[in-house]
Design a protein around this motif. Structure first.
Motif, PDB file in Angstrom:
ATOM      1  N   SER A 217       0.824  -1.204   0.000  1.00 19.26           N
ATOM      2  CA  SER A 217       0.000   0.000   0.000  1.00 19.26           C
ATOM      3  C   SER A 217       0.862   1.260   0.000  1.00 19.26           C
ATOM      4  CB  SER A 217      -0.901   0.008   1.237  1.00 19.26           C
ATOM      5  OG  SER A 217      -0.108   0.127   2.412  1.00 19.26           O
ATOM      6  N   ILE A 218       0.262   2.344  -0.403  1.00 28.92           N
ATOM      7  CA  ILE A 218       0.942   3.630  -0.365  1.00 28.92           C
ATOM      8  C   ILE A 218       1.287   4.006   1.081  1.00 28.92           C
ATOM      9  CG2 ILE A 218       0.752   6.105  -0.904  1.00 28.92           C
ATOM     10  CD1 ILE A 218       1.147   4.218  -3.357  1.00 28.92           C
ATOM     11  N   PRO A 219       0.398   3.773   2.060  1.00 30.43           N
ATOM     12  CA  PRO A 219       0.785   4.058   3.445  1.00 30.43           C
ATOM     13  C   PRO A 219       2.011   3.241   3.895  1.00 30.43           C
ATOM     14  CG  PRO A 219      -1.583   3.934   3.305  1.00 30.43           C
ATOM     15  CD  PRO A 219      -1.042   3.478   1.973  1.00 30.43           C
ATOM     16  N   ARG A 220       2.102   1.991   3.495  1.00 30.76           N
ATOM     17  CA  ARG A 220       3.275   1.186   3.852  1.00 30.76           C
ATOM     18  C   ARG A 220       4.520   1.747   3.165  1.00 30.76           C
ATOM     19  NH1 ARG A 220       4.795  -4.991   2.419  1.00 30.76           N
ATOM     20  NH2 ARG A 220       6.767  -4.986   3.505  1.00 30.76           N
ATOM     21  N   LEU A 221       4.392   2.136   1.915  1.00 30.51           N
ATOM     22  CA  LEU A 221       5.496   2.737   1.181  1.00 30.51           C
ATOM     23  C   LEU A 221       5.956   4.009   1.885  1.00 30.51           C
ATOM     24  CD1 LEU A 221       7.309   2.949  -1.383  1.00 30.51           C
ATOM     25  CD2 LEU A 221       5.424   4.258  -2.400  1.00 30.51           C
ATOM     26  N   GLY A 222       5.001   4.845   2.265  1.00 30.44           N
ATOM     27  CA  GLY A 222       5.323   6.083   2.961  1.00 30.44           C
ATOM     28  C   GLY A 222       6.027   5.845   4.283  1.00 30.44           C
ATOM     29  N   ALA A 223       5.575   4.834   5.008  1.00 31.64           N
ATOM     30  CA  ALA A 223       6.212   4.493   6.284  1.00 31.64           C
ATOM     31  C   ALA A 223       7.649   4.036   6.056  1.00 31.64           C
ATOM     32  CB  ALA A 223       5.405   3.411   7.000  1.00 31.64           C
ATOM     33  N   GLU A 224       7.859   3.242   5.036  1.00 25.34           N
ATOM     34  CA  GLU A 224       9.210   2.767   4.708  1.00 25.34           C
ATOM     35  C   GLU A 224      10.109   3.938   4.303  1.00 25.34           C
ATOM     36  OE1 GLU A 224      12.239  -0.035   4.215  1.00 25.34           O
ATOM     37  OE2 GLU A 224      10.216  -0.507   4.901  1.00 25.34           O
ATOM     38  N   ALA A 225       9.552   4.889   3.565  1.00 18.72           N
ATOM     39  CA  ALA A 225      10.321   6.038   3.076  1.00 18.72           C
ATOM     40  C   ALA A 225      10.441   7.149   4.112  1.00 18.72           C
ATOM     41  CB  ALA A 225       9.678   6.596   1.809  1.00 18.72           C
ATOM     42  N   GLY A 226       9.588   7.110   5.122  1.00 23.12           N
ATOM     43  CA  GLY A 226       9.591   8.170   6.123  1.00 23.12           C
ATOM     44  C   GLY A 226       8.970   9.457   5.629  1.00 23.12           C
ATOM     45  N   VAL A 227       7.963   9.324   4.754  1.00 24.08           N
ATOM     46  CA  VAL A 227       7.260  10.494   4.219  1.00 24.08           C
ATOM     47  C   VAL A 227       5.754  10.303   4.373  1.00 24.08           C
ATOM     48  CG1 VAL A 227       9.102  10.992   2.561  1.00 24.08           C
ATOM     49  CG2 VAL A 227       7.183   9.599   1.861  1.00 24.08           C
ATOM     50  N   THR A 228       5.014  11.355   4.119  1.00 17.85           N
ATOM     51  CA  THR A 228       3.562  11.319   4.273  1.00 17.85           C
ATOM     52  C   THR A 228       2.853  11.073   2.940  1.00 17.85           C
ATOM     53  OG1 THR A 228       3.316  13.685   3.859  1.00 17.85           O
ATOM     54  CG2 THR A 228       3.725  13.009   6.152  1.00 17.85           C
ATOM     55  N   LEU A 229       1.571  10.804   3.028  1.00 17.63           N
ATOM     56  CA  LEU A 229       0.748  10.664   1.830  1.00 17.63           C
ATOM     57  C   LEU A 229       0.774  11.959   1.030  1.00 17.63           C
ATOM     58  CD1 LEU A 229      -1.262   9.124   0.061  1.00 17.63           C
ATOM     59  CD2 LEU A 229      -3.074   9.899   1.601  1.00 17.63           C
ATOM     60  N   GLU A 230       0.803  13.080   1.730  1.00 20.90           N
ATOM     61  CA  GLU A 230       0.858  14.373   1.054  1.00 20.90           C
ATOM     62  C   GLU A 230       2.154  14.507   0.248  1.00 20.90           C
ATOM     63  OE1 GLU A 230      -0.064  14.018   4.318  1.00 20.90           O
ATOM     64  OE2 GLU A 230      -2.186  14.376   3.972  1.00 20.90           O
ATOM     65  N   ASP A 231       3.259  13.972   0.779  1.00 24.53           N
ATOM     66  CA  ASP A 231       4.514  13.981   0.037  1.00 24.53           C
ATOM     67  C   ASP A 231       4.377  13.168  -1.245  1.00 24.53           C
ATOM     68  OD1 ASP A 231       6.073  15.527   1.864  1.00 24.53           O
ATOM     69  OD2 ASP A 231       6.373  13.740   3.097  1.00 24.53           O
ATOM     70  N   PHE A 232       3.732  12.010  -1.136  1.00 23.58           N
ATOM     71  CA  PHE A 232       3.515  11.168  -2.320  1.00 23.58           C
ATOM     72  C   PHE A 232       2.708  11.938  -3.356  1.00 23.58           C
ATOM     73  CE2 PHE A 232       1.177   8.210  -4.930  1.00 23.58           C
ATOM     74  CZ  PHE A 232       2.132   7.269  -5.279  1.00 23.58           C
ATOM     75  N   GLN A 233       1.618  12.533  -2.914  1.00 23.18           N
ATOM     76  CA  GLN A 233       0.727  13.246  -3.825  1.00 23.18           C
ATOM     77  C   GLN A 233       1.386  14.479  -4.429  1.00 23.18           C
ATOM     78  OE1 GLN A 233      -2.494  13.686  -1.033  1.00 23.18           O
ATOM     79  NE2 GLN A 233      -3.579  11.910  -1.874  1.00 23.18           N
ATOM     80  N   ALA A 234       2.314  15.095  -3.712  1.00 18.86           N
ATOM     81  CA  ALA A 234       3.013  16.271  -4.230  1.00 18.86           C
ATOM     82  C   ALA A 234       4.023  15.902  -5.320  1.00 18.86           C
ATOM     83  CB  ALA A 234       3.739  17.000  -3.092  1.00 18.86           C
TER      84      ALA A 234
END
Length: 65
Positions: A31-48
């Motif tokens: 999931s994107i939340p798991r990816l974000g947790a692994e990367a240390g970033v937020t969903l907003e960072d992904f969307q940006a």
């Protein structure tokens, strides 16, 4: 380059690196939340940085320079 632009580029690079790590661990689906947790970033960072999962996947699979 401004600090905000550096943060954005850093987040994109971290998301791609985290995706490669997860794929290397045999995690073909995550999931994107798991990816974000692994990367240390937020969903907003992904969307940006990416218009969606398809754009992120395309960049993930591009050969490294």
């Amino acid at each position: 380059m401004g600090l905000e632009a550096e943060k954005t580029e850093d987040a994109a690079a971290r998301l791609i690196a985290a995706g490669r790590i997860l794929l290397g661990q045999g995690g073909g689906r995550f999931s994107i939340p798991r990816l974000g947790a692994e990367a240390g970033v937020t969903l907003e960072d992904f969307q940006a940085n990416f218009s969606g999962n398809a754009e992120w996947t395309k960049q993930l699979l591009e050969p490294r320079a």
